[in-house]
Design a protein around this motif. Structure first.
Motif, short mmCIF file in Angstrom:
data_model
loop_
_atom_site.label_atom_id
_atom_site.label_comp_id
_atom_site.label_asym_id
_atom_site.label_seq_id
_atom_site.Cartn_x
_atom_site.Cartn_y
_atom_site.Cartn_z
N TYR A 295 95.29 -1.48 16.17
CA TYR A 295 95.78 -0.85 14.94
C TYR A 295 94.74 0.11 14.39
N MET A 296 93.50 -0.34 14.28
CA MET A 296 92.44 0.51 13.72
C MET A 296 92.18 1.73 14.61
N ARG A 297 92.27 1.55 15.91
CA ARG A 297 92.05 2.68 16.83
C ARG A 297 93.19 3.69 16.75
N ASN A 298 94.44 3.20 16.75
CA ASN A 298 95.59 4.08 16.82
C ASN A 298 96.03 4.63 15.47
N ARG A 299 96.12 3.80 14.46
CA ARG A 299 96.65 4.23 13.17
C ARG A 299 95.58 4.81 12.26
N LEU A 300 94.38 4.23 12.30
CA LEU A 300 93.31 4.71 11.44
C LEU A 300 92.40 5.71 12.15
N GLU A 301 92.63 5.87 13.46
CA GLU A 301 91.86 6.79 14.30
C GLU A 301 90.36 6.51 14.25
N LEU A 302 90.01 5.23 14.25
CA LEU A 302 88.60 4.84 14.27
C LEU A 302 88.13 4.75 15.72
N HIS A 303 86.94 5.20 15.97
CA HIS A 303 86.35 5.15 17.30
C HIS A 303 85.45 3.92 17.37
N ILE A 304 86.02 2.82 17.85
CA ILE A 304 85.31 1.54 17.88
C ILE A 304 84.46 1.48 19.14
N LYS A 305 83.16 1.31 18.95
CA LYS A 305 82.23 1.22 20.08
C LYS A 305 81.95 -0.22 20.45
N THR A 306 81.85 -1.10 19.46
CA THR A 306 81.48 -2.49 19.70
C THR A 306 82.29 -3.38 18.74
N ALA A 307 82.74 -4.51 19.26
CA ALA A 307 83.45 -5.49 18.43
C ALA A 307 82.87 -6.87 18.74
N GLY A 308 82.84 -7.72 17.75
CA GLY A 308 82.33 -9.08 17.95
C GLY A 308 83.00 -10.04 17.01
N GLY A 309 82.87 -11.30 17.32
CA GLY A 309 83.44 -12.34 16.48
C GLY A 309 82.59 -13.60 16.55
N ASP A 310 82.91 -14.55 15.70
CA ASP A 310 82.16 -15.79 15.74
C ASP A 310 82.72 -16.71 16.84
#
Length: 56
Positions: A35-50
């Protein structure tokens, strides 16, 4: 439950998803990234979680 995605470089909340308490943390994870990549056009380089994201 509320799940937040944060842009740590700028210190802002980029996305919030609210789900029922019985939904595993890993469930909406990839959907929100897309959603963030397609709708908000954010270029996500790294993602993480607990640790909870690895258990389902």
């Amino acid at each position: 439950m509320s799940r937040q995605s944060v842009d740590i470089a700028h210190g802002i909340i980029a996305d919030v998803a609210v789900t029922p308490g019985n939904v595993n943390d890993s469930g909406p994870y990839l959907e929100r990234i897309e959603y963030m990549r397609n709708r908000l056009e954010l270029h996500i380089k790294t993602a993480g979680g607990d640790r909870a994201y690895g258990t389902s």
